[in-house]
Motif scaffolding. Structure first.
Motif, PDB file in Angstrom:
ATOM      1  N   GLN A   1       0.850  -1.200   0.000  1.00 53.35           N
ATOM      2  CA  GLN A   1       0.000   0.000   0.000  1.00 53.35           C
ATOM      3  C   GLN A   1       0.881   1.243   0.000  1.00 53.35           C
ATOM      4  O   GLN A   1       1.970   1.226   0.575  1.00 53.35           O
ATOM      5  N   GLN A   2       0.372   2.297  -0.643  1.00 52.84           N
ATOM      6  CA  GLN A   2       1.133   3.548  -0.675  1.00 52.84           C
ATOM      7  C   GLN A   2       1.039   4.262   0.675  1.00 52.84           C
ATOM      8  O   GLN A   2      -0.001   4.196   1.333  1.00 52.84           O
ATOM      9  N   SER A   3       2.120   4.946   1.042  1.00 52.10           N
ATOM     10  CA  SER A   3       2.044   5.725   2.289  1.00 52.10           C
ATOM     11  C   SER A   3       1.322   7.041   2.001  1.00 52.10           C
ATOM     12  O   SER A   3       1.193   7.452   0.845  1.00 52.10           O
ATOM     13  N   MET A   4       0.867   7.690   3.069  1.00 49.62           N
ATOM     14  CA  MET A   4       0.149   8.964   2.907  1.00 49.62           C
ATOM     15  C   MET A   4       1.018   9.993   2.192  1.00 49.62           C
ATOM     16  O   MET A   4       0.560  10.700   1.300  1.00 49.62           O
ATOM     17  N   LEU A   5       2.291  10.040   2.589  1.00 45.70           N
ATOM     18  CA  LEU A   5       3.169  11.045   1.980  1.00 45.70           C
ATOM     19  C   LEU A   5       3.379  10.742   0.493  1.00 45.70           C
ATOM     20  O   LEU A   5       3.436  11.662  -0.332  1.00 45.70           O
ATOM     21  N   ASP A   6       3.466   9.448   0.171  1.00 47.59           N
ATOM     22  CA  ASP A   6       3.584   9.082  -1.254  1.00 47.59           C
ATOM     23  C   ASP A   6       2.373   9.559  -2.042  1.00 47.59           C
ATOM     24  O   ASP A   6       2.496  10.088  -3.142  1.00 47.59           O
ATOM     25  N   VAL A   7       1.193   9.364  -1.445  1.00 49.66           N
ATOM     26  CA  VAL A   7      -0.039   9.792  -2.127  1.00 49.66           C
ATOM     27  C   VAL A   7       0.020  11.293  -2.379  1.00 49.66           C
ATOM     28  O   VAL A   7      -0.230  11.776  -3.486  1.00 49.66           O
ATOM     29  N   LEU A   8       0.384  12.036  -1.342  1.00 44.26           N
ATOM     30  CA  LEU A   8       0.415  13.498  -1.476  1.00 44.26           C
ATOM     31  C   LEU A   8       1.459  13.924  -2.514  1.00 44.26           C
ATOM     32  O   LEU A   8       1.224  14.830  -3.314  1.00 44.26           O
ATOM     33  N   GLU A   9       2.598  13.251  -2.484  1.00 46.61           N
ATOM     34  CA  GLU A   9       3.655  13.612  -3.443  1.00 46.61           C
ATOM     35  C   GLU A   9       3.238  13.294  -4.871  1.00 46.61           C
ATOM     36  O   GLU A   9       3.419  14.091  -5.784  1.00 46.61           O
ATOM     37  N   GLU A  10       2.652  12.115  -5.023  1.00 52.22           N
ATOM     38  CA  GLU A  10       2.261  11.683  -6.353  1.00 52.22           C
ATOM     39  C   GLU A  10       1.254  12.641  -6.984  1.00 52.22           C
ATOM     40  O   GLU A  10       1.230  12.852  -8.186  1.00 52.22           O
ATOM     41  N   ARG A  11       0.404  13.223  -6.151  1.00 51.96           N
ATOM     42  CA  ARG A  11      -0.609  14.118  -6.694  1.00 51.96           C
ATOM     43  C   ARG A  11      -0.081  15.542  -6.847  1.00 51.96           C
ATOM     44  O   ARG A  11      -0.782  16.418  -7.360  1.00 51.96           O
ATOM     45  N   GLY A  12       1.127  15.796  -6.377  1.00 50.27           N
ATOM     46  CA  GLY A  12       1.750  17.105  -6.606  1.00 50.27           C
ATOM     47  C   GLY A  12       1.578  18.101  -5.475  1.00 50.27           C
ATOM     48  O   GLY A  12       1.733  19.307  -5.677  1.00 50.27           O
ATOM     49  N   PHE A  13       1.255  17.620  -4.271  1.00 53.01           N
ATOM     50  CA  PHE A  13       1.004  18.545  -3.160  1.00 53.01           C
ATOM     51  C   PHE A  13       2.247  18.992  -2.411  1.00 53.01           C
ATOM     52  O   PHE A  13       2.157  19.894  -1.590  1.00 53.01           O
ATOM     53  N   VAL A  14       3.370  18.318  -2.627  1.00 52.93           N
ATOM     54  CA  VAL A  14       4.491  18.572  -1.722  1.00 52.93           C
ATOM     55  C   VAL A  14       5.590  19.419  -2.357  1.00 52.93           C
ATOM     56  O   VAL A  14       6.166  19.044  -3.371  1.00 52.93           O
ATOM     57  N   LYS A  15       5.853  20.556  -1.736  1.00 54.59           N
ATOM     58  CA  LYS A  15       7.006  21.343  -2.173  1.00 54.59           C
ATOM     59  C   LYS A  15       8.155  21.081  -1.200  1.00 54.59           C
ATOM     60  O   LYS A  15       9.165  20.519  -1.570  1.00 54.59           O
ATOM     61  N   ASP A  16       7.971  21.454   0.054  1.00 54.44           N
ATOM     62  CA  ASP A  16       9.027  21.228   1.046  1.00 54.44           C
ATOM     63  C   ASP A  16       8.471  20.510   2.264  1.00 54.44           C
ATOM     64  O   ASP A  16       7.308  20.702   2.626  1.00 54.44           O
ATOM     65  N   VAL A  17       9.337  19.719   2.871  1.00 56.61           N
ATOM     66  CA  VAL A  17       8.967  19.096   4.151  1.00 56.61           C
ATOM     67  C   VAL A  17       9.942  19.625   5.189  1.00 56.61           C
ATOM     68  O   VAL A  17      11.162  19.531   5.007  1.00 56.61           O
ATOM     69  N   ALA A  18       9.417  20.204   6.245  1.00 56.29           N
ATOM     70  CA  ALA A  18      10.301  20.670   7.325  1.00 56.29           C
ATOM     71  C   ALA A  18      10.286  19.611   8.422  1.00 56.29           C
ATOM     72  O   ALA A  18       9.224  19.162   8.839  1.00 56.29           O
ATOM     73  N   GLY A  19      11.486  19.195   8.854  1.00 57.58           N
ATOM     74  CA  GLY A  19      11.570  18.169   9.886  1.00 57.58           C
ATOM     75  C   GLY A  19      12.063  16.840   9.344  1.00 57.58           C
ATOM     76  O   GLY A  19      12.284  15.904  10.109  1.00 57.58           O
ATOM     77  N   GLY A  20      12.192  16.743   8.025  1.00 60.41           N
ATOM     78  CA  GLY A  20      12.733  15.515   7.416  1.00 60.41           C
ATOM     79  C   GLY A  20      11.657  14.663   6.759  1.00 60.41           C
ATOM     80  O   GLY A  20      10.689  14.269   7.410  1.00 60.41           O
ATOM     81  N   ARG A  21      11.834  14.415   5.476  1.00 62.63           N
ATOM     82  CA  ARG A  21      10.838  13.656   4.716  1.00 62.63           C
ATOM     83  C   ARG A  21      10.671  12.224   5.243  1.00 62.63           C
ATOM     84  O   ARG A  21       9.569  11.731   5.427  1.00 62.63           O
ATOM     85  N   LYS A  22      11.826  11.595   5.479  1.00 61.29           N
ATOM     86  CA  LYS A  22      11.802  10.190   5.875  1.00 61.29           C
ATOM     87  C   LYS A  22      11.102  10.016   7.227  1.00 61.29           C
ATOM     88  O   LYS A  22      10.268   9.116   7.404  1.00 61.29           O
TER      89      LYS A  22
END
Ligand SMILES: N[C@@H](Cc1ccc(O)cc1)C(=O)O
Length: 601
Positions: free
Chosen positions: A61-82
């Motif tokens: 299953q895709q993670s939530m962050l993957d879903v958001l990234e795949e749809r183009g919502f993510v520019k920067d993550v503060a605190g570390g992506r991983k």
């Protein structure tokens, strides 16, 4: 070693502003039991989240962050992506998006971080939309070259009220769209709508500076873009604006401690404020830590920020502006018809990206639509779908259906529906209070105060319309679809003159001829209502013109709707004599210009 629970140290606030949340709170149920479910849905079975985490880790299953990234919502993550990816997989943390009510409505630019939040809601995270009733009084300097003007208290109150209603409605529509797009009925979902005025108004200045202020570094704050541009641009900055990030940071701390909010989402201009918030919450956590225990950071309690990209269209323009004006989500400030049209105009190169960002359609469906679109781009299937979904989100299902029908009619058959729809919108938009000064010449504050004085239910609408600005795109459309004719023109026997003044015929004698041949039509006023333009009916203007009084035909006591031939339609609003004369001159001038062009051609 484990830190002591943070919320024990703070008085428990009652910040809720929506009934649903008040009910949920006063029930005093444990958090797990306080979840909002789809109708008939059962709560997440115990261990549901950890099973899901297992599926994500195994790659099933895709993670939530993957879903958001795949749809183009993510520019920067503060605190570390991983680390964020890990946390979101680990537990349904709280996330929030804040909006300051600087206007009576959100605009489409606000939708981007909100959509990311709504995705999280549909996936079972606890999601909060925060109305900045407190922070709006300070004024966020982010992305601004000058300070905002201080708003009158009444204006602020109206903006807060209106945005509150709007955010609440959006939640209802998101829930409906979630059902429509078949998000799992077995996921537990929780949402809240809070107003930071609830805790900021009780905030003690000494405590704020002592606790939170002591942890914020001047150097870091000075290095933020929002501060640097102002200092370099020569405009400078007030202390209040400079301290704005402290208040936004305090919000986060408050919601972290009380609500378990560990993630803040915002537009790209919020990056600085979000980083300041991370500093603020970390500092407050340290202060609250039991000094006898070793300070150890539990990764499960970490905080993160996520910013969405700044959207530009394929041609490089800033997204969310129409003819230089904001595209509002409030129906009184921008009709469903106009909102639909804004998205319908999306360029072919942008539409796939926008479908991913502004709809809950699954990606495979988007891919399918894009394939069909490539076969025949002229049908603008993808744009229609995008427009309908956005209107559904902003205004609800019925409005979206209406706007869709009106547009399909307008472009496929060229019937009067388009104009009648415009008529409804335009008549609603025209402030009726008989004041001849163009409200565009006044400040929104003036209009608002005037509206408040009248103390009528409709005043909020007048205020909102004046805020939307008379220069907004729909007003430009207004000048095309609707003209104002002087009152004196509406007298028995004047139909030929009206047809001429409306620009539907080139001379009065032509009008006479048309009427005798039953080729000029008028809408029968009681054949329907403005609220339902589809039911309006046409009849030929009666031949014995001298006896006919045009005012008998006024629709909604405000306008005549005339048609010549199959599709030449004009809406003629009845105006004050002076006002109409000016416009009449314009119409005649335009006609003269057209004739001149014809002659030279
Ligand atoms: N500062 C944000 C709004 C906001 C307000 C309070 C917050 O806690 C978060 C965000 C903006 O202007 O867009």
């Amino acid at each position: 070693m484990a830190a002591i629970p943070l919320f024990r140290h703070l008085p428990r606030a009652r910040p809720y502003v929506c009934q649903q949340c008040i009910r949920r709170r006063s029930g005093g149920l444990p958090r797990e039991a306080r979840r909002t479910l789809w109708a008939g849905a059962s709560s997440n079975e115990k261990g549901g989240w950890s099973e899901q985490a297992g599926r994500i880790r195994s790659g099933a299953q895709q993670s939530m962050l993957d879903v958001l990234e795949e749809r183009g919502f993510v520019k920067d993550v503060a605190g570390g992506r991983k680390a964020l990816d890990w946390l979101l997989t680990q537990k349904p943390v709280g996330a929030y998006v804040g909006v300051d009510p600087t206007a009576p409505s959100l605009h489409v630019g606000h939708l981007l971080p909100l959509m990311a939040l709504y995705w999280m809601y549909l996936h079972g995270y606890y999601t909060v939309t925060l109305l900045g009733g407190g922070t709006v009084q300070i004024g966020d300097p982010s992305g601004r070259t000058s300070a905002r003007q201080r708003q009158a208290a009444q204006v602020q109150e109206m903006n807060v009220q209106n945005m509150h209603t709007q955010l609440k409605r959006l939640w209802v529509h998101v829930r409906e769209l979630g059902i429509k797009h078949k998000f799992s009925p077995h996921t537990s979902r929780r949402r809240a709508l809070l107003n930071n005025q609830a805790w900021l108004q009780r905030l003690n200045a000494v405590n704020l500076m002592r606790d939170l202020g002591s942890g914020m570094r001047l150097g870091t704050m000075l290095s933020r873009d929002s501060v640097k541009t102002r200092m370099q641009g020569g405009d400078g900055m007030a202390i209040s604006e400079f301290c704005y990030p402290l208040f936004q940071g305090y919000d986060w701390w408050h919601m972290y401690a009380h609500e378990g909010v560990q993630l803040q989402l915002g537009g790209s201009d919020q990056y600085g404020n979000i980083c300041a918030g991370i500093d603020a919450v970390s500092h407050m956590r340290n202060l609250q830590r039991d000094p006898t225990t070793e300070a150890g950071d539990d990764p499960r309690e970490g905080i993160f920020g996520l910013t969405t990209p700044l959207l530009t269209t394929a041609s490089g323009e800033k997204f969310g502006k129409s003819a230089g004006n904001a595209v509002w989500l409030d129906r009184d400030m921008m009709s469903s018809f106009d909102l639909y049209q804004y998205f319908l105009r999306t360029a072919d190169d942008d539409v796939e990206r926008y479908l991913k960002l502004f709809t809950f359609l699954p990606l495979d469906k988007i891919a399918l639509i894009m394939n069909r679109q490539r076969d025949d781009a002229s049908k603008r299937r993808a744009q229609h779908l995008l427009a309908k979904e956005v209107v559904e989100l902003a205004h609800g299902t019925i409005a979206a259906k209406d706007a869709e029908i009106a547009h399909r009619d307008a472009f496929s058959q060229g019937t009067g529906t388009f104009f009648l729809y415009a008529l409804r919108n335009l008549l609603q938009k025209t402030p009726k209070q008989g004041d001849t000064t163009a409200s565009s010449q006044r400040s929104p504050e003036y209009n608002a105060l005037q509206a408040m004085q009248k103390k009528k239910l409709s005043d909020l609408r007048v205020y909102k319309q004046s805020f939307a600005g008379q220069t907004a795109s729909q007003q430009q459309d207004a000048s095309k679809d609707i003209i104002t004719l002087p009152k004196s023109l509406f007298e028995p026997g004047s139909f030929p003159r009206i047809l001429h003044a409306a620009g539907l015929v080139s001379s009065k004698s032509e009008a006479h001829r048309l009427i005798q041949n039953r080729g000029a039509y008028i809408v029968i006023p009681n054949s329907g209502t403005i609220a339902d333009p589809y039911t309006l009916k046409w009849e030929p203007i009666p031949k014995d013109i001298s006896k006919v009084d045009p005012t008998q035909y006024l629709v909604d006591w405000s306008a005549l709707v005339l048609r010549v031939g199959k599709s030449k339609i004009q809406i003629c609003r009845i105006g004050e004599d002076e006002e109409g004369e000016e416009q009449q001159v314009d119409v005649t001038k335009e006609k003269e210009e057209q004739n001149a062009q014809l002659q030279t051609a």
